[in-house]
Design a protein around this motif. Structure first.
Motif, PDB file in Angstrom:
ATOM      1  N   TRP A  35       0.863  -1.164   0.000  1.00 33.74           N
ATOM      2  CA  TRP A  35       0.000   0.000   0.000  1.00 33.74           C
ATOM      3  C   TRP A  35       0.910   1.227   0.000  1.00 33.74           C
ATOM      4  O   TRP A  35       1.812   1.339   0.834  1.00 33.74           O
ATOM      5  CB  TRP A  35      -0.912   0.036   1.218  1.00 33.74           C
ATOM      6  N   TYR A  36       0.654   2.103  -0.984  1.00 33.78           N
ATOM      7  CA  TYR A  36       1.343   3.380  -1.073  1.00 33.78           C
ATOM      8  C   TYR A  36       0.332   4.484  -0.763  1.00 33.78           C
ATOM      9  O   TYR A  36      -0.864   4.352  -1.031  1.00 33.78           O
ATOM     10  CB  TYR A  36       1.924   3.609  -2.470  1.00 33.78           C
ATOM     11  N   LYS A  49       3.797  -3.164   3.605  1.00 33.14           N
ATOM     12  CA  LYS A  49       3.959  -4.213   2.600  1.00 33.14           C
ATOM     13  C   LYS A  49       3.872  -5.584   3.248  1.00 33.14           C
ATOM     14  O   LYS A  49       3.995  -5.724   4.466  1.00 33.14           O
ATOM     15  CB  LYS A  49       5.310  -4.077   1.891  1.00 33.14           C
ATOM     16  N   ALA A  50       3.643  -6.590   2.406  1.00 38.54           N
ATOM     17  CA  ALA A  50       3.665  -7.986   2.830  1.00 38.54           C
ATOM     18  C   ALA A  50       4.238  -8.792   1.674  1.00 38.54           C
ATOM     19  O   ALA A  50       3.867  -8.587   0.523  1.00 38.54           O
ATOM     20  CB  ALA A  50       2.271  -8.474   3.191  1.00 38.54           C
ATOM     21  N   THR A  51       5.145  -9.691   1.984  1.00 39.09           N
ATOM     22  CA  THR A  51       5.855 -10.391   0.919  1.00 39.09           C
ATOM     23  C   THR A  51       5.412 -11.835   0.733  1.00 39.09           C
ATOM     24  O   THR A  51       5.781 -12.472  -0.264  1.00 39.09           O
ATOM     25  CB  THR A  51       7.377 -10.355   1.149  1.00 39.09           C
ATOM     26  N   TYR A  66      -2.075 -10.226   3.859  1.00 33.93           N
ATOM     27  CA  TYR A  66      -1.931 -10.892   2.554  1.00 33.93           C
ATOM     28  C   TYR A  66      -2.744 -12.172   2.610  1.00 33.93           C
ATOM     29  O   TYR A  66      -2.376 -13.148   3.269  1.00 33.93           O
ATOM     30  CB  TYR A  66      -0.450 -11.206   2.369  1.00 33.93           C
ATOM     31  N   ARG A  67      -3.875 -12.194   1.900  1.00 29.35           N
ATOM     32  CA  ARG A  67      -4.766 -13.352   1.885  1.00 29.35           C
ATOM     33  C   ARG A  67      -4.694 -14.009   0.517  1.00 29.35           C
ATOM     34  O   ARG A  67      -5.299 -13.532  -0.450  1.00 29.35           O
ATOM     35  CB  ARG A  67      -6.214 -12.932   2.166  1.00 29.35           C
ATOM     36  N   LYS A  68      -3.964 -15.122   0.454  1.00 25.61           N
ATOM     37  CA  LYS A  68      -3.791 -15.780  -0.842  1.00 25.61           C
ATOM     38  C   LYS A  68      -5.071 -16.460  -1.288  1.00 25.61           C
ATOM     39  O   LYS A  68      -5.395 -16.494  -2.485  1.00 25.61           O
ATOM     40  CB  LYS A  68      -2.643 -16.788  -0.769  1.00 25.61           C
TER      41      LYS A  68
END
Lengths: 115, 118
Positions: A35-36, A49-51, A66-68
């Motif tokens: 998110w910026y 961020k989430a990697t 982060y929900r894949k």
């Protein structure tokens, strides 16, 4: 190709209200998610961020997980302030692409917080 | 430390004219990127320099756009001739290779150039 779909704006909230900005993505690889934020008159700044899957990014009271399984990265904040008024962009970086930072952005959500 | 600087902040030109945008990255940053946001829509990648070399220019819309980075320092993006659909905000960003693996690279963005083609 990769794409990011972001909640349409503008969003107007009262101070101390709860914020959610929805973001879903499509990617062929294993993207990093971001998110910026762009405050008036300034450049884009990385907010969080989430990697990898199930990672939670957090900063300045904002959070996103982060929900894949749902290909989502929704931005939340429990109590917004007037100073949070800005444009928020969801973005992804696909590790499979040739460029490490060829970011794919959503269309942005304008947030206005009223006192 | 100075951030990424873009000039001008605003430019208003007529269709058919030429405009040159400039970006000064953070000193020592080898990576330089150009992005643009058209009509309030999503921000789209244009191209990526590593030092003075074009690493990826797959996002350049057509041959009216020319980007250069002579000497691997500042970069220019020239639009010639400008068309109405070129209006938008052009962002520049830079990063350092020294920041580690891809997942840890952090981009620093400039405040953008608002281009209006009338």
């Amino acid at each position: 190709g990769d794409s990011v779909t972001q909640m349409e704006g503008p969003v107007t909230l009262s101070e101390e209200a709860f914020l959610t900005i929805n973001c879903t993505y499509t990617a062929t690889g294993y993207p990093s998610l971001f998110w910026y934020v762009q405050y008036p008159g300034e450049g884009l700044q990385l907010l969080l961020k989430a990697t990898k899957a199930d990672d939670k990014g957090s900063n300045k009271g904002f959070e996103a997980t982060y929900r894949k399984e749902t290909t989502s990265f929704h931005l939340e904040k429990g109590s917004v302030q007037v100073s949070d008024s800005a444009v928020y962009f969801c973005a992804l970086s696909d590790q499979a692409s040739g460029s490490a930072r060829q970011l794919t952005f959503g269309s942005g959500t304008q947030l206005t917080v009223l006192p | 430390e100075a951030g990424v600087t873009q000039f001008p902040s605003h430019s208003v030109i007529e269709k058919g004219q030429t405009v040159t945008l400039r970006c000064d990255p953070i000193s020592g940053h080898d990576n330089l990127y150009w992005y643009r946001r058209v009509m309030g829509k999503e921000i789209k990648f244009l191209l990526h320099f590593v030092k003075e070399s074009k690493q990826d220019e797959s996002g350049m819309p057509n041959n009216r756009f020319l980007a250069e980075r002579t000497g691997g320092t500042y970069s220019t993006l020239k639009v010639q001739p400008a068309e109405l659909e070129d209006s938008g905000v052009y962002f520049c960003a830079s990063s350092s290779f020294l920041q580690g693996a891809k997942g840890n690279e952090k981009l620093f963005f400039g405040s953008g150039t608002q281009l209006s083609v009338l």
